[in-house]
Design a protein around this motif. Structure first.
Motif, PDB file in Angstrom:
ATOM      1  N   PRO A  10      -5.957   1.810  -2.047  1.00 47.39           N
ATOM      2  CA  PRO A  10      -5.140   2.722  -1.246  1.00 47.39           C
ATOM      3  C   PRO A  10      -5.622   4.158  -1.365  1.00 47.39           C
ATOM      4  CG  PRO A  10      -3.990   2.096  -3.241  1.00 47.39           C
ATOM      5  CD  PRO A  10      -5.233   1.268  -3.188  1.00 47.39           C
ATOM      6  N   SER A  11      -5.084   5.017  -0.499  1.00 46.48           N
ATOM      7  CA  SER A  11      -5.543   6.407  -0.473  1.00 46.48           C
ATOM      8  C   SER A  11      -5.286   7.121  -1.793  1.00 46.48           C
ATOM      9  CB  SER A  11      -4.854   7.168   0.666  1.00 46.48           C
ATOM     10  OG  SER A  11      -3.478   6.991   0.581  1.00 46.48           O
ATOM     11  N   ALA A  12      -6.208   8.011  -2.120  1.00 44.79           N
ATOM     12  CA  ALA A  12      -6.099   8.867  -3.316  1.00 44.79           C
ATOM     13  C   ALA A  12      -6.025   8.091  -4.632  1.00 44.79           C
ATOM     14  CB  ALA A  12      -4.907   9.804  -3.193  1.00 44.79           C
ATOM     15  N   ALA A  13      -6.591   6.890  -4.667  1.00 46.63           N
ATOM     16  CA  ALA A  13      -6.616   6.137  -5.931  1.00 46.63           C
ATOM     17  C   ALA A  13      -7.786   6.586  -6.803  1.00 46.63           C
ATOM     18  CB  ALA A  13      -6.710   4.641  -5.649  1.00 46.63           C
ATOM     19  N   GLY A  14      -8.634   7.458  -6.244  1.00 50.75           N
ATOM     20  CA  GLY A  14      -9.782   7.971  -7.014  1.00 50.75           C
ATOM     21  C   GLY A  14     -11.094   7.327  -6.622  1.00 50.75           C
ATOM     22  N   ALA A 145       1.873   5.655  -6.879  1.00 46.40           N
ATOM     23  CA  ALA A 145       1.941   6.644  -5.792  1.00 46.40           C
ATOM     24  C   ALA A 145       2.037   8.058  -6.361  1.00 46.40           C
ATOM     25  CB  ALA A 145       3.132   6.347  -4.887  1.00 46.40           C
ATOM     26  N   TYR A 146       2.774   8.241  -7.441  1.00 44.61           N
ATOM     27  CA  TYR A 146       2.924   9.582  -8.013  1.00 44.61           C
ATOM     28  C   TYR A 146       1.581  10.076  -8.578  1.00 44.61           C
ATOM     29  CZ  TYR A 146       4.630  13.698 -10.356  1.00 44.61           C
ATOM     30  OH  TYR A 146       4.810  14.999 -10.738  1.00 44.61           O
ATOM     31  N   ALA A 147       0.897   9.211  -9.304  1.00 47.32           N
ATOM     32  CA  ALA A 147      -0.397   9.599  -9.877  1.00 47.32           C
ATOM     33  C   ALA A 147      -1.372   9.991  -8.762  1.00 47.32           C
ATOM     34  CB  ALA A 147      -0.983   8.449 -10.702  1.00 47.32           C
ATOM     35  N   ARG A 148      -1.319   9.255  -7.678  1.00 41.58           N
ATOM     36  CA  ARG A 148      -2.229   9.539  -6.566  1.00 41.58           C
ATOM     37  C   ARG A 148      -1.870  10.858  -5.882  1.00 41.58           C
ATOM     38  NH1 ARG A 148      -2.001   5.130  -2.640  1.00 41.58           N
ATOM     39  NH2 ARG A 148      -0.217   4.205  -3.649  1.00 41.58           N
ATOM     40  N   ALA A 149      -0.561  11.100  -5.723  1.00 39.43           N
ATOM     41  CA  ALA A 149      -0.122  12.345  -5.075  1.00 39.43           C
ATOM     42  C   ALA A 149      -0.529  13.550  -5.932  1.00 39.43           C
ATOM     43  CB  ALA A 149       1.390  12.321  -4.874  1.00 39.43           C
ATOM     44  N   ARG A 150      -0.381  13.400  -7.221  1.00 41.31           N
ATOM     45  CA  ARG A 150      -0.719  14.510  -8.130  1.00 41.31           C
ATOM     46  C   ARG A 150      -2.223  14.825  -8.041  1.00 41.31           C
ATOM     47  NH1 ARG A 150      -0.037  12.379 -13.243  1.00 41.31           N
ATOM     48  NH2 ARG A 150      -2.287  12.132 -13.118  1.00 41.31           N
ATOM     49  N   ARG A 151      -3.022  13.781  -7.973  1.00 42.90           N
ATOM     50  CA  ARG A 151      -4.475  13.988  -7.872  1.00 42.90           C
ATOM     51  C   ARG A 151      -4.843  14.676  -6.558  1.00 42.90           C
ATOM     52  NH1 ARG A 151      -6.220   7.959  -9.497  1.00 42.90           N
ATOM     53  NH2 ARG A 151      -5.631   8.018 -11.682  1.00 42.90           N
ATOM     54  N   ILE A 173       1.609   9.550   1.367  1.00 43.77           N
ATOM     55  CA  ILE A 173       0.753   8.489   0.821  1.00 43.77           C
ATOM     56  C   ILE A 173       1.417   7.131   1.017  1.00 43.77           C
ATOM     57  CG2 ILE A 173       0.046   7.474  -1.405  1.00 43.77           C
ATOM     58  CD1 ILE A 173      -1.006  10.178  -2.224  1.00 43.77           C
ATOM     59  N   GLU A 174       2.723   7.081   0.766  1.00 45.02           N
ATOM     60  CA  GLU A 174       3.430   5.809   0.920  1.00 45.02           C
ATOM     61  C   GLU A 174       3.452   5.373   2.385  1.00 45.02           C
ATOM     62  OE1 GLU A 174       6.988   6.648  -1.259  1.00 45.02           O
ATOM     63  OE2 GLU A 174       6.107   5.933  -3.136  1.00 45.02           O
ATOM     64  N   GLU A 175       3.596   6.376   3.271  1.00 45.37           N
ATOM     65  CA  GLU A 175       3.600   6.085   4.705  1.00 45.37           C
ATOM     66  C   GLU A 175       2.238   5.515   5.129  1.00 45.37           C
ATOM     67  OE1 GLU A 175       4.238   8.725   8.730  1.00 45.37           O
ATOM     68  OE2 GLU A 175       5.048   9.496   6.849  1.00 45.37           O
ATOM     69  N   ARG A 176       1.167   6.129   4.610  1.00 47.30           N
ATOM     70  CA  ARG A 176      -0.175   5.651   4.956  1.00 47.30           C
ATOM     71  C   ARG A 176      -0.450   4.282   4.335  1.00 47.30           C
ATOM     72  NH1 ARG A 176      -5.310   8.443   4.251  1.00 47.30           N
ATOM     73  NH2 ARG A 176      -4.510   9.655   2.521  1.00 47.30           N
ATOM     74  N   ASP A 177       0.021   4.097   3.100  1.00 46.22           N
ATOM     75  CA  ASP A 177      -0.133   2.780   2.449  1.00 46.22           C
ATOM     76  C   ASP A 177       0.471   1.710   3.339  1.00 46.22           C
ATOM     77  OD1 ASP A 177      -1.290   3.840   0.232  1.00 46.22           O
ATOM     78  OD2 ASP A 177       0.392   3.481  -1.127  1.00 46.22           O
ATOM     79  N   TYR A 178       1.666   2.026   3.861  1.00 48.19           N
ATOM     80  CA  TYR A 178       2.373   1.051   4.689  1.00 48.19           C
ATOM     81  C   TYR A 178       1.536   0.745   5.945  1.00 48.19           C
ATOM     82  CZ  TYR A 178       5.949  -1.506   7.132  1.00 48.19           C
ATOM     83  OH  TYR A 178       6.616  -2.499   7.796  1.00 48.19           O
ATOM     84  N   GLN A 179       1.086   1.836   6.620  1.00 44.28           N
ATOM     85  CA  GLN A 179       0.264   1.648   7.834  1.00 44.28           C
ATOM     86  C   GLN A 179      -0.996   0.852   7.524  1.00 44.28           C
ATOM     87  OE1 GLN A 179      -0.828   5.102  10.137  1.00 44.28           O
ATOM     88  NE2 GLN A 179       1.217   5.953  10.096  1.00 44.28           N
TER      89      GLN A 179
END
Ligand code: DC
Length: 221
Positions: A10-14, A145-151, A173-179
């Motif tokens: 997912p997005s922003a996982a690094g 999701a929180y760790a990803r948002a912080r990054r 991020i959660e919205e994009r994960d869903y999409q």
């Protein structure tokens, strides 16, 4: 032996950070496929196209050059858009254009052509499942999701990009994960033969090392 490494998640996982590190360590080329969907969205918005209009976006792509340079720059029709495509508005738009099967077909073909010579680390959503089904190493990278948002927030600040709060980013991020996980065309999912790595509590070095260990036996051959 030169191999290909697929990193999905997912997005922003690094994914991009790790892929870049690993590419430097191995002397491989990193290809950030998300940047290609971002370029598509960026140009579509500039040309005031309807993001739901798959035909128009595909026609636009026929006359679009996207280059990912070895030093990490993203060139759209020859112009450096590395910063512009990272804006939050483009993130959401990229997720929208990436739902269209014909848009995916165009970009996937470009990605497969790029990686044919092997020695590539590609990160995205469908690399292990579609683009490089034959990659020797497949990783499915996750984080809370929180760790990803912080990054993403820290990254925005570091790169001088206007940013929303961590909470707002987490919501996006959660919205994009869903999409990304619910779209019909190549939804984000772990390939059967991928190794899952949860990076929430891992450092960049630890994740890089973990994936390097997975690649080592193949490279040594
Ligand atoms: O990795 P990223 O956040 O830069 O990706 C932007 C969008 O592009 C993301 O919402 C999902 C989409 N994408 C995709 O569908 N397939 C890929 N291989 C890479 C990205």
């Amino acid at each position: 032996m030169r191999i290909n490494i697929a990193i999905d998640g997912p997005s922003a996982a690094g994914k991009s950070t790790i892929a870049r590190r690993l590419a430097a360590k191995l002397g491989y080329v990193h290809l950030d496929t998300g940047a290609m969907y971002r370029c598509t969205a960026y140009k579509a918005l500039q040309e005031k196209l309807d993001l739901e209009d798959e035909k128009a976006i595909c026609a636009m792509l026929k006359n679009t050059k996207i280059e990912l340079t070895p030093d990490g720059k993203v060139l759209l029709d020859g112009k450096d858009v590395s910063h512009e495509i990272r804006q939050d508005e483009i993130s959401l738009a990229a997720s929208k254009v990436s739902r269209h099967p014909q848009v995916r077909k165009d970009l996937v073909a470009r990605q497969q052509q790029m990686a044919a010579a092997r020695g590539f680390i590609m990160d995205g959503r469908d690399i292990g499942t579609v683009v490089l089904k034959d990659a020797e190493v497949k990783v499915f990278m996750t984080a809370s999701a929180y760790a990803r948002a912080r990054r993403r927030y820290d990254q925005n600040i570091a790169c001088n990009i206007p940013t929303s709060s961590i909470e707002e980013i987490a919501k996006e991020i959660e919205e994009r994960d869903y999409q990304d996980t619910h779209r019909a065309a190549s939804p984000l999912k772990k390939a059967e033969d991928a190794v899952e790595v949860d990076t929430s509590d891992m450092t960049i070095d630890e994740v890089t090392e973990a994936i390097y260990k997975l690649a080592e036996p193949y490279i040594a051959k």
